[in-house]
Each structure stands twice: as C-alpha cells, then as structure tokens.
Design a protein around this motif. Structure first.
Motif, mmCIF file in Angstrom:
data_model
loop_
_atom_site.group_PDB
_atom_site.id
_atom_site.type_symbol
_atom_site.label_atom_id
_atom_site.label_comp_id
_atom_site.label_asym_id
_atom_site.label_seq_id
_atom_site.Cartn_x
_atom_site.Cartn_y
_atom_site.Cartn_z
ATOM 1 N N UNK A 115 4.338 162.284 94.914
ATOM 2 C CA UNK A 115 4.324 161.048 94.122
ATOM 3 C C UNK A 115 5.000 161.308 92.784
ATOM 4 N N UNK A 116 4.981 160.305 91.908
ATOM 5 C CA UNK A 116 5.323 160.540 90.521
ATOM 6 C C UNK A 116 4.114 161.146 89.823
ATOM 7 N N UNK A 117 4.276 161.492 88.550
ATOM 8 C CA UNK A 117 3.176 162.122 87.822
ATOM 9 C C UNK A 117 2.001 161.165 87.649
ATOM 10 N N UNK A 118 2.261 159.946 87.178
ATOM 11 C CA UNK A 118 1.187 158.980 86.917
ATOM 12 C C UNK A 118 1.227 157.771 87.840
ATOM 13 N N UNK A 119 2.346 157.602 88.569
ATOM 14 C CA UNK A 119 2.476 156.483 89.501
ATOM 15 C C UNK A 119 2.919 156.991 90.869
ATOM 16 N N UNK A 120 2.350 156.403 91.891
ATOM 17 C CA UNK A 120 2.779 156.636 93.267
ATOM 18 C C UNK A 120 3.400 155.325 93.731
ATOM 19 N N UNK A 121 4.724 155.258 93.637
ATOM 20 C CA UNK A 121 5.462 153.993 93.692
ATOM 21 C C UNK A 121 4.906 153.133 92.543
ATOM 22 N N UNK A 122 4.174 152.059 92.815
ATOM 23 C CA UNK A 122 3.615 151.289 91.698
ATOM 24 C C UNK A 122 2.123 151.507 91.517
ATOM 25 N N UNK A 123 1.510 152.234 92.434
ATOM 26 C CA UNK A 123 0.071 152.490 92.324
ATOM 27 C C UNK A 123 -0.194 153.619 91.328
ATOM 28 N N UNK A 124 -1.277 153.509 90.599
ATOM 29 C CA UNK A 124 -1.650 154.546 89.636
ATOM 30 C C UNK A 124 -2.229 155.756 90.374
ATOM 31 N N UNK A 125 -1.822 156.949 89.960
ATOM 32 C CA UNK A 125 -2.373 158.163 90.548
ATOM 33 C C UNK A 125 -3.685 158.524 89.847
ATOM 34 N N UNK A 126 -4.338 159.573 90.341
ATOM 35 C CA UNK A 126 -5.608 160.009 89.746
ATOM 36 C C UNK A 126 -5.397 160.536 88.324
ATOM 37 N N UNK A 127 -4.161 160.852 87.964
ATOM 38 C CA UNK A 127 -3.877 161.369 86.626
ATOM 39 C C UNK A 127 -3.660 160.261 85.604
ATOM 40 N N UNK A 128 -3.469 159.051 86.076
ATOM 41 C CA UNK A 128 -3.060 157.974 85.181
ATOM 42 C C UNK A 128 -4.023 157.767 84.013
#
Length: 295
Positions: A115-128
């Motif tokens: 994923x991205x660091x804070x976003x997985x496509x447009x969804x927020x990751x657990x790091x957000x």
C-alpha cells in the motif's frame, strides 16, 4: 538558527522520484535551506547503515516507494521498522510519488500486502491516525520536482501547507491536468488527435487522455520548466490519482460515442448539450494542420 534536518528514505521504489528531484533547476538552492541527513543518491555524511543503527535526528522525512509491513529488508532490518521509527520523530512527513502515497504500480504485485504509507488507494491505513497531523501527500509517477520544492520551501519558511482530504497540497492539486492544456480548444470543439506526437487535436477520445479526470498542475507548472505530456502529444496517464495504474491506457471507454466517465465536476447533461452543439460545426482552423493553416 539551525536548519531543519531532511531525511529521504525509500521502500519498494524505482528511484523515479529521487531522480526527478535531482533535475530540479534550483536543486542545491532548495537543499541549502536544510541539513541533508541522508539521500539515496546524493552524497551525505551518513550511510544508510548509520541511519538504521543510530536513529539520528530528523525534522522532515521524505518517503519514496510502496509500503509493505514485513518481508522487505535493508541492511538486515525491516524497512517498515526504520521508516516508522523516523516517522515518529519527524515534524513533517512527505510521501513523494504515487507509490508512497497510494500504493502505485508496485501494489499490483501483492495488492493485499502492499500500500502507500498512510493510504491504501483511498482507504486509510493503520498508520494514518498516528501520522495524519504531519502528513503531506505528493502523488505522481514521478512527481514534478517543483511540487516537492514548493512544499519544502513552505516548511523551511514556517508556512502552513493547505491540504485536501487525501493530504495533497491544494495549491498543486486543486487543478486538473486538463487546465492549462494547450489542446483545450480541440477538446471544446471535439477535434481528435489521430496519433501520438501530433501538434493538433485533443488526445481524450482516441488516445485515452486522463487529464479531465486527473488532479495535478502538470500543465500549469511545466516539467523542468519546459513541457508536459500533452504538449508533446502524449496522453495523460492519470498518475497522480489513487486509481493509478489503470488498465486499458490509451483508450477512453464510450457508450454510443458518449464517454462513460464525465470530466471532473461536469454534469452529464451539460456535457452532452455542449458536445451536441460543437459537433455540428466544422472549424477550418481546427481541421487543418497548424503549420499549414493560412487565413
């Protein structure tokens, strides 16, 4: 007064954003505002091994490359551990490029893990939630170097960077790539380019240009102060959007000649009305090669 300490770390990356920034016309003038702790290409006082082991001070953290929580090591340490260690210390986190921001091309390899660091496509990751207050997103494949220098100079001068819901600077991403395109008249009069590299015609219908749907200032802040994809006759790929990369590039899906997707913010009814009017006219200036047209 000490300069902000700048650290550039990479995860799964092709180096594209690092190389893009190296081509900034005022690169060393920009970097003069910072103490460069580490960069993957430029010579610095610290090696990557030092960064991993010593946990040096960091004010501005630039992240490049798609993020994976485990299974990707550098110097024997999980990259995610190194990145999160510095993310906790940094005052500002900049995700440079679409891979670091949304997952990008490398996400296609393992969509469930990368994923991205804070976003997985447009969804927020657990790091957000932990890092949102200091996060600035700079998607692009790669980024325009002046987008990064804009953010860095704002930080160096203590100015706030206004961001949208995906943490992109509104000054850079409130536009669409279509704005500023030199082919806009052709788009308005529905005159299509029949091939790549031509000076004439819009690249939307027949070449799949994504500019009307893509947020970015590519045609307002030219690449290396020189040009852009659409100016040289190449369609926009939509590389700043969370949905990049898309399948079926160079193709605009239509239903009975009508685009399946409307330009950003344009109602379907308004688009169809305008299209119907403009297609009923034939303008000589737009149907003749530019260098051959003579009034």
């Amino acid at each position: 007064m000490s300069k902000p300490k700048l650290l550039w770390l990479q995860s799964i990356s092709c180096n594209g954003n690092a190389h893009s920034f190296l081509n900034h016309p005022e690169l060393f003038s920009i970097l003069a505002h910072f103490e460069l702790i580490y960069h993957p290409i430029l010579e610095t006082n610290y090696l990557l091994e030092d960064i991993i082991k010593k946990r040096v001070e960091c004010d501005v953290l630039i992240l490049e490359g798609s993020f994976v929580q485990e299974g990707f090591l550098k110097a024997g340490v999980e990259v995610s551990t190194t990145i999160e260690g510095y993310a906790k210390r940094a005052k500002h986190i900049i995700t440079a490029g679409t891979c670091a921001t949304f997952g990008g091309i490398f996400k296609q390899k393992e969509p469930d893990k990368i994923s991205g660091f804070a976003f997985n496509i447009e969804e927020k990751t657990v790091r957000y939630e932990e890092y949102a207050s200091k996060l600035i997103s700079l998607p692009g494949c790669p980024i325009n170097p002046r987008w990064l220098s804009f953010v860095l100079l704002m930080i160096a001068n203590g100015k706030k960077v206004e961001i949208d819901r995906l943490h992109r600077p509104v000054e850079l991403y409130r536009y669409t790539v279509h704005m500023g395109c030199t082919r806009n008249e052709y788009f308005e009069w529905k005159v299509d380019a029949k091939n790549f590299g031509l000076k004439e015609g819009c690249l939307f219908y027949e070449q799949g240009c994504q500019a009307p749907f893509t947020r970015g200032s590519c045609n307002k802040i030219l690449w290396y102060d020189t040009s852009s994809k659409t100016r040289v006759g190449t369609p926009c790929f939509g590389c700043t959007e969370p949905s990049f990369p898309q399948s079926s590039l160079f193709f605009t899906k239509t239903n009975m000649g009508i685009p399946a997707k409307m330009p950003l913010g344009v109602p379907r009814r308004a688009y169809l009305t305008l299209t119907g009017v403009t297609k009923s006219f034939k303008i000589k200036r737009f149907s003749t090669r530019l260098l051959e047209y003579d009034e």
